[in-house]
Design a protein around this motif. Sequence first.
Motif, PDB file in Angstrom:
ATOM      1  N   SER A 210       0.818  -1.218   0.000  1.00 30.60           N
ATOM      2  CA  SER A 210       0.000   0.000   0.000  1.00 30.60           C
ATOM      3  C   SER A 210       0.850   1.266   0.000  1.00 30.60           C
ATOM      4  O   SER A 210       0.357   2.344  -0.273  1.00 30.60           O
ATOM      5  CB  SER A 210      -0.933  -0.003   1.220  1.00 30.60           C
ATOM      6  N   MET A 211       2.093   1.115   0.338  1.00 33.87           N
ATOM      7  CA  MET A 211       3.005   2.266   0.263  1.00 33.87           C
ATOM      8  C   MET A 211       4.290   1.804  -0.402  1.00 33.87           C
ATOM      9  O   MET A 211       4.571   0.606  -0.441  1.00 33.87           O
ATOM     10  CB  MET A 211       3.298   2.838   1.648  1.00 33.87           C
ATOM     11  N   PRO A 212       5.052   2.748  -0.950  1.00 32.21           N
ATOM     12  CA  PRO A 212       6.295   2.329  -1.601  1.00 32.21           C
ATOM     13  C   PRO A 212       7.231   1.659  -0.589  1.00 32.21           C
ATOM     14  O   PRO A 212       7.329   2.109   0.559  1.00 32.21           O
ATOM     15  CB  PRO A 212       6.889   3.644  -2.119  1.00 32.21           C
ATOM     16  N   ALA A 215       9.613   3.992   1.050  1.00 27.99           N
ATOM     17  CA  ALA A 215       9.126   4.830   2.145  1.00 27.99           C
ATOM     18  C   ALA A 215       9.308   4.109   3.479  1.00 27.99           C
ATOM     19  O   ALA A 215       9.643   4.729   4.498  1.00 27.99           O
ATOM     20  CB  ALA A 215       7.655   5.177   1.921  1.00 27.99           C
ATOM     21  N   LEU A 216       9.094   2.785   3.485  1.00 26.82           N
ATOM     22  CA  LEU A 216       9.294   2.008   4.707  1.00 26.82           C
ATOM     23  C   LEU A 216      10.770   1.976   5.098  1.00 26.82           C
ATOM     24  O   LEU A 216      11.111   2.053   6.278  1.00 26.82           O
ATOM     25  CB  LEU A 216       8.797   0.575   4.508  1.00 26.82           C
ATOM     26  N   VAL A 217      11.638   1.845   4.080  1.00 28.08           N
ATOM     27  CA  VAL A 217      13.072   1.846   4.385  1.00 28.08           C
ATOM     28  C   VAL A 217      13.466   3.188   4.994  1.00 28.08           C
ATOM     29  O   VAL A 217      14.204   3.243   5.983  1.00 28.08           O
ATOM     30  CB  VAL A 217      13.913   1.551   3.128  1.00 28.08           C
ATOM     31  N   ARG A 218      12.928   4.271   4.413  1.00 33.19           N
ATOM     32  CA  ARG A 218      13.223   5.593   4.987  1.00 33.19           C
ATOM     33  C   ARG A 218      12.722   5.690   6.422  1.00 33.19           C
ATOM     34  O   ARG A 218      13.393   6.232   7.295  1.00 33.19           O
ATOM     35  CB  ARG A 218      12.555   6.690   4.148  1.00 33.19           C
ATOM     36  N   GLU A 219      11.522   5.159   6.677  1.00 31.25           N
ATOM     37  CA  GLU A 219      10.960   5.212   8.033  1.00 31.25           C
ATOM     38  C   GLU A 219      11.852   4.421   9.001  1.00 31.25           C
ATOM     39  O   GLU A 219      12.176   4.894  10.096  1.00 31.25           O
ATOM     40  CB  GLU A 219       9.534   4.652   8.031  1.00 31.25           C
ATOM     41  N   GLU A 283      14.031   3.679  -6.661  1.00 27.04           N
ATOM     42  CA  GLU A 283      14.243   2.740  -7.768  1.00 27.04           C
ATOM     43  C   GLU A 283      14.067   1.282  -7.341  1.00 27.04           C
ATOM     44  O   GLU A 283      14.024   0.378  -8.169  1.00 27.04           O
ATOM     45  CB  GLU A 283      15.632   2.963  -8.391  1.00 27.04           C
ATOM     46  N   LEU A 284      13.984   1.026  -6.014  1.00 25.04           N
ATOM     47  CA  LEU A 284      13.708  -0.332  -5.526  1.00 25.04           C
ATOM     48  C   LEU A 284      12.222  -0.693  -5.658  1.00 25.04           C
ATOM     49  O   LEU A 284      11.860  -1.872  -5.637  1.00 25.04           O
ATOM     50  CB  LEU A 284      14.087  -0.469  -4.039  1.00 25.04           C
ATOM     51  N   ASP A 285      11.378   0.336  -5.773  1.00 30.94           N
ATOM     52  CA  ASP A 285       9.946   0.111  -5.563  1.00 30.94           C
ATOM     53  C   ASP A 285       9.273  -0.716  -6.643  1.00 30.94           C
ATOM     54  O   ASP A 285       8.400  -1.539  -6.340  1.00 30.94           O
ATOM     55  CB  ASP A 285       9.227   1.465  -5.419  1.00 30.94           C
ATOM     56  N   GLY A 286       9.665  -0.478  -7.898  1.00 32.60           N
ATOM     57  CA  GLY A 286       8.981  -1.164  -8.991  1.00 32.60           C
ATOM     58  C   GLY A 286       9.095  -2.675  -8.891  1.00 32.60           C
ATOM     59  O   GLY A 286       8.083  -3.404  -8.931  1.00 32.60           O
ATOM     60  N   ALA A 287      10.327  -3.157  -8.707  1.00 26.96           N
ATOM     61  CA  ALA A 287      10.524  -4.609  -8.615  1.00 26.96           C
ATOM     62  C   ALA A 287       9.815  -5.172  -7.388  1.00 26.96           C
ATOM     63  O   ALA A 287       9.245  -6.265  -7.426  1.00 26.96           O
ATOM     64  CB  ALA A 287      12.022  -4.921  -8.555  1.00 26.96           C
ATOM     65  N   MET A 288       9.815  -4.382  -6.300  1.00 25.05           N
ATOM     66  CA  MET A 288       9.254  -4.911  -5.054  1.00 25.05           C
ATOM     67  C   MET A 288       7.738  -5.055  -5.127  1.00 25.05           C
ATOM     68  O   MET A 288       7.180  -6.044  -4.634  1.00 25.05           O
ATOM     69  CB  MET A 288       9.650  -4.000  -3.884  1.00 25.05           C
ATOM     70  N   ILE A 289       7.075  -4.085  -5.755  1.00 24.59           N
ATOM     71  CA  ILE A 289       5.614  -4.187  -5.825  1.00 24.59           C
ATOM     72  C   ILE A 289       5.208  -5.374  -6.690  1.00 24.59           C
ATOM     73  O   ILE A 289       4.220  -6.057  -6.397  1.00 24.59           O
ATOM     74  CB  ILE A 289       4.979  -2.863  -6.320  1.00 24.59           C
TER      75      ILE A 289
END
Lengths: 382, 382
Positions: A210-212, A215-219, A283-289
């Motif tokens: 539900s979120m990139p 964003a979780l890594v940053r948190e 740039e990690l987000d696309g593969a992860m979703i």
Amino acid sequence: MSSVIAVPESPYLRAPRRALASPLVVHIGVIGPGKVGTALLAQLKDAAPRLLRDAGLSLHLRAVTDSRHMWLDCDDEALNGRAHGAQTWRPADLDAFAAYVRGEGNAVALLADCSASDIVADHYPVWLGAGMHVVTPNKRAGSGDIARWHAIHEAAAAGSAHFGYEGTVGAGLPVIQTLRDLLDTGDELVAVEGMLSGTLAWLFNRYDGSMPFSALVREAHDLGYTEPDPREDLSGVDVARKLVILAREAGLKLALKDVRISSLVPAHLAEVSRDEFMERIGELDGAMIVRHASAAAAGGVLRHVARLDRTGASVVLERVPRDHTFANARLTDNVLRFSTRRYCDNALVVQGPGAGPEVTAAAVFTDLLRVAGAMGVKRCAC
Amino acid sequence: MSSVIAVPESPYLRAPRRALASPLVVHIGVIGPGKVGTALLAQLKDAAPRLLRDAGLSLHLRAVTDSRHMWLDCDDEALNGRAHGAQTWRPADLDAFAAYVRGEGNAVALLADCSASDIVADHYPVWLGAGMHVVTPNKRAGSGDIARWHAIHEAAAAGSAHFGYEGTVGAGLPVIQTLRDLLDTGDELVAVEGMLSGTLAWLFNRYDGSMPFSALVREAHDLGYTEPDPREDLSGVDVARKLVILAREAGLKLALKDVRISSLVPAHLAEVSRDEFMERIGELDGAMIVRHASAAAAGGVLRHVARLDRTGASVVLERVPRDHTFANARLTDNVLRFSTRRYCDNALVVQGPGAGPEVTAAAVFTDLLRVAGAMGVKRCAC
């Protein structure tokens, strides 16, 4: 009822033992007064009077050192010591430090290495060979050069000194001793599976698409859950080190290069600066979703899993069913599943917070108490 | 890769140590050659050559006794011994047995009590006071008369002998030592929660209201999962004994009568003969289906839970949420959750098969190795 289980004055060794004729004196040197070292110093200070009174164990903190300073004849000043960034440990100083900790006379000498330094680990064989005990959560010795690992264990086996490293995997969780007991009583290891990174566990317990992911890594980064450079967690290398330690404990001559690691850091971001990585982390987000959607479509969730079995050692992000133990761990829990000849239908599982200064320091303290136990100090419930 | 982790010849202590000048000789006497005792004898026989070669530990099985016969100067005959129903242990014989195990000279003497006898437990203080080590999965000492418990621990604390009882709770799972390490390093116990009966875990893992509860009990009985009289399991007393052992380990002067036990056996069936109980066991079903339906309506499942906290000690059948650890254990798994000052957000959890001859015997063997460790025998991965 409440009076029956009222917590007694001393929380752990109730009935004062008879005064021991001669307490066992242990000279302690703490290397690396960072978060873990500072927590250890506090725990030792808190426990020392009780251990002297109840178990005849006399703990003397002789010295503390970081990579730049030594504090000898320690008092509370030492508790305020802090590691200073880059670890430029000087061999000559470390030998002088160890000699000071040992002192004159016949006291038991114990060095608690709370650094993460290869240079400190290089000294273990000499210290052990000289009869000084070494206890540590430092993963370098257990996962580094195999010749050094042999030298360390040979020095411990040949002499009177013990080498303790319970805190290297799962922090304060009973991991190394549990594996040792299984093997020494004749059980045979079939596989170890685990979630060995609190950071990665937290990330994938939270990540639901539900979120990139970034964003979780940053948190996590902002909360201090990750290393300053989150790639150290995301690369899987720290987890692979723990797997190597477990493999060697089981008698397998594994090295870090033998572990199949699928890093979560794309190759093109592996070598850029930390600042650039943090800028481009999206740039990690696309593969992860895509991976998350694929796992969800198959009724599962993504978990970062370390595995050692007859086919090899691996550290991978994989799909596990929703009713799997790994899917139901919470927060930063580590999980270790030991499958053995005896524990074949159901594994022996140890689970809980596997990182943090207090629980890691407690593992080092536990190793210290095991050394004292081997010297005749008794611990019991009475 | 496969060659790297090929299982080496000896599954646990790889690199042969230098030959020790004088091995530590341990004279062993096994009391109660039932299922656990027989498994222990087999494990000792299997491990003895390796322990002598690799750790300088020389295990000598001196004698085996059940409540009617003693086998001295044991050979394989002893392995075929079996406990004979009612335990009519004769004190005089037990003292003669212990004296024989000890023998002449300076060997370390260790008695492994694999009985479930109060009479055998009565001997521990004398044996420990005479310097003989006692290791046991027998719950009587830890959960019985508190004066005897004190006498046992005082005898162990005052002399050179050790008292080991890791196998009393969770069989081979690391439970007692884990609690001891938490407390001795200064942690404070907030609560212990657990599923401490493999039998009751199996029953409630299976029970979904689709078949009568009594049919499951009969099935478990036929499979040998229950005691010959299933009321011994259903009453909750065996679980309460384990809770008392944990409470005393944590320094609380608890007795069995202090545990709030809600038995699954209705009062009107508690005193009838075993045969009559088995005939009338269907009388349990009505109440159970109501409880199950109530739990299911609230989105939960029934689990048999032991709990120790500041409000007291209890053993009850209760509703837990479907995503709870206890709801997701399998087969006969035991689960122990230690909540402490350090493990506060998430508990330290130990889980796995908590019953069975092999894993229980391994716990006794582990205690034996700890005694050897306190005598200077080293175990390591090298």
